[in-house]
Design a protein around this motif. Structure first.
Motif, PDB file in Angstrom:
ATOM      1  N   SER A  84      38.950  -4.879 -42.468  1.00  0.00           N
ATOM      2  CA  SER A  84      38.624  -3.871 -43.479  1.00  0.00           C
ATOM      3  C   SER A  84      38.857  -2.461 -43.001  1.00  0.00           C
ATOM      4  N   HIS A  85      38.807  -2.284 -41.667  1.00  0.00           N
ATOM      5  CA  HIS A  85      38.881  -0.918 -41.121  1.00  0.00           C
ATOM      6  C   HIS A  85      39.336  -0.998 -39.668  1.00  0.00           C
ATOM      7  N   VAL A  97      45.446   0.907 -31.972  1.00  0.00           N
ATOM      8  CA  VAL A  97      44.099   0.637 -32.477  1.00  0.00           C
ATOM      9  C   VAL A  97      43.240   0.078 -31.354  1.00  0.00           C
ATOM     10  N   GLY A  98      42.040   0.628 -31.211  1.00  0.00           N
ATOM     11  CA  GLY A  98      41.135   0.145 -30.174  1.00  0.00           C
ATOM     12  C   GLY A  98      39.981  -0.675 -30.706  1.00  0.00           C
ATOM     13  N   ARG A  99      39.684  -0.524 -31.996  1.00  0.00           N
ATOM     14  CA  ARG A  99      38.565  -1.277 -32.597  1.00  0.00           C
ATOM     15  C   ARG A  99      38.982  -1.766 -33.975  1.00  0.00           C
ATOM     16  N   ILE A 100      38.573  -2.980 -34.273  1.00  0.00           N
ATOM     17  CA  ILE A 100      38.831  -3.602 -35.567  1.00  0.00           C
ATOM     18  C   ILE A 100      37.502  -3.993 -36.181  1.00  0.00           C
ATOM     19  N   GLU A 101      37.336  -3.688 -37.439  1.00  0.00           N
ATOM     20  CA  GLU A 101      36.156  -4.140 -38.167  1.00  0.00           C
ATOM     21  C   GLU A 101      36.594  -5.086 -39.271  1.00  0.00           C
ATOM     22  N   GLY A 141      49.818  -1.225 -34.913  1.00  0.00           N
ATOM     23  CA  GLY A 141      50.129  -1.552 -36.298  1.00  0.00           C
ATOM     24  C   GLY A 141      49.233  -2.584 -36.935  1.00  0.00           C
ATOM     25  N   VAL A 142      47.927  -2.474 -36.743  1.00  0.00           N
ATOM     26  CA  VAL A 142      46.979  -3.395 -37.367  1.00  0.00           C
ATOM     27  C   VAL A 142      46.697  -2.912 -38.789  1.00  0.00           C
ATOM     28  N   ALA A 143      46.904  -3.769 -39.767  1.00  0.00           N
ATOM     29  CA  ALA A 143      46.775  -3.361 -41.169  1.00  0.00           C
ATOM     30  C   ALA A 143      45.532  -3.967 -41.805  1.00  0.00           C
ATOM     31  N   PRO A 144      44.771  -3.176 -42.545  1.00  0.00           N
ATOM     32  CA  PRO A 144      43.681  -3.744 -43.350  1.00  0.00           C
ATOM     33  C   PRO A 144      44.204  -4.826 -44.281  1.00  0.00           C
ATOM     34  N   VAL A 176      35.234  -5.766 -33.457  1.00  0.00           N
ATOM     35  CA  VAL A 176      36.037  -6.256 -32.332  1.00  0.00           C
ATOM     36  C   VAL A 176      36.554  -5.063 -31.547  1.00  0.00           C
ATOM     37  N   ASP A 177      36.143  -4.944 -30.289  1.00  0.00           N
ATOM     38  CA  ASP A 177      36.660  -3.913 -29.390  1.00  0.00           C
ATOM     39  C   ASP A 177      37.722  -4.549 -28.508  1.00  0.00           C
TER      40      ASP A 177
END
Length: 361
Positions: free
Chosen positions: A353-354, A278-282, A331-334, A323-324
């Motif tokens: 959330s995404h 994952v490269g970006r987290i919202e 393995g980042v989970a909503p 978040v970039d």
């Protein structure tokens, strides 16, 4: 200062209360009865909410010579923590009930009642530090990196931090146990609580099955080909490798991991490990331990209670935190929390959330 010490029945909260007494505060101990079945007595349970724990807390309060009460918050805990936990899993997300308990119970329900009763602060055995900064009270990591609990406290606001005491933040756990023994506290060698307190046997999948029942669906690969059937999508989490029970191996012979969970169709998609990057987290529903940061900020983020921190750039737009990551995370989970740090200081947190795959950015 009048201090309400939350005493779980463990060594940490007992020593925290002892230190508050030693500091000259007028301390009252309180044990939170969170179980809807108060008759349960599970010696050696994995949680922290048994009758045995309540009795250990009372004995510690007796040794310290402080008043002691039990507050029944079982219904509030069930509504705000347990039901939230179940509904989040049913929606295909992976929640952290400890954050929710800190947000809704220990530093909302308990703190609100404490202030109404004339107390000035709530004291807990969390490993975190409070520092008076130029803009008010700041939350910082504990000195002991192995016990640091600032991640699960990242939901606290400046106002809540102003009425909190964390006496153990500058200590290592080994020091706390030695101190407990020297003070004559019987909990000095009591094992730490772990796992989820309301899932005493540690079987989260079994607990969810009892709450939600069977909800059969399929496990598919990225092309949509059905690999197996399952009893419930809520039994899986993003990044999971074991227990997939796939009918046939991957063409390349490598392990497969859960990439996504679709709760409506009950479809669990699996694939190779590199697809977890994952490269970006919202995140949504941000909680700030101080003033919200303005514009884009360089920081480090943590996405698991005991996970490593990752270099990142965060941007806040209203109730959305983007978040970039400088380097991809796996393995980042909503449903998990993303907690933002400036060195040791907690900036705040948001609920994931995404996520956006690193390969698509």
């Amino acid at each position: 200062m009048r201090v309400l010490a939350a005493m779980s029945g463990g060594v940490d909260s007992a020593v925290a209360a002892a230190r508050a007494v030693q500091a000259g505060h007028d301390v009252t101990g309180v044990h939170l009865a969170l179980s809807r079945n108060p008759s349960s007595y599970r010696t050696g349970a994995r949680g922290c909410c048994t009758l045995e724990d309540a009795r250990d807390a009372r004995r510690a309060a007796d040794v310290l010579g402080i008043p002691f009460y039990v507050w029944d918050l079982a219904e509030r805990f069930h509504a705000d923590v347990v039901e939230d936990f179940v509904s989040e899993y049913a929606a295909g997300r992976t929640p952290n009930p400890c954050l929710r308990c800190n947000e809704k119970i220990k530093f909302a329900a308990v703190l609100d009642r404490a202030l109404a009763l004339g107390f000035d602060a709530v004291c807990t055995g969390h490993y975190a530090r409070l520092v008076d900064g130029p803009a008010g009270r700041e939350l910082h990591r504990a000195v002991d990196p192995d016990k640091d609990q600032s991640y699960v406290l990242g939901v606290l606001t400046t106002e809540q931090l102003a009425h909190a005491l964390f006496p153990l933040g500058a200590s290592h756990k080994s020091e706390v146990r030695v101190e407990a023994a020297e003070r004559g506290l019987a909990v000095a060698e009591k094992p730490d609580s772990h796992d989820i307190c309301f899932v005493a046997d540690g079987d989260t999948a079994g607990f969810l099955a009892r709450e939600l029942g069977e909800q059969p669906g399929t496990v598919v690969d990225e092309s949509g080909a059905v690999l197996a059937e399952h009893d419930a999508a809520y039994a899986f989490t993003v990044g999971q490798r074991r227990g997939l029970r796939l009918g046939r191996p991957a063409d390349d012979g490598k392990p497969r991991y859960v990439l996504s969970i679709e709760p409506v169709s009950r479809t669990v998609t699996v694939g190779p490990r590199d697809r977890l990057a994952v490269g970006r987290i919202e995140g949504t529903a941000p909680r700030w331990c101080g003033a919200p940061p303005a514009g884009q900020v360089s920081c480090r983020v943590q996405i698991r209670a005991h996970g490593e921190t990752l270099a990142a750039r965060a941007e806040i737009e209203g109730d959305v935190v983007r978040v970039d990551l400088v380097e991809p995370a796996m393995g980042v989970a909503p449903g998990q929390a993303v907690v933002l740090y400036d060195d040791t200081r907690v900036i705040g947190s948001a609920t994931i959330s995404h996520t956006v795959a690193a390969a698509t950015i």
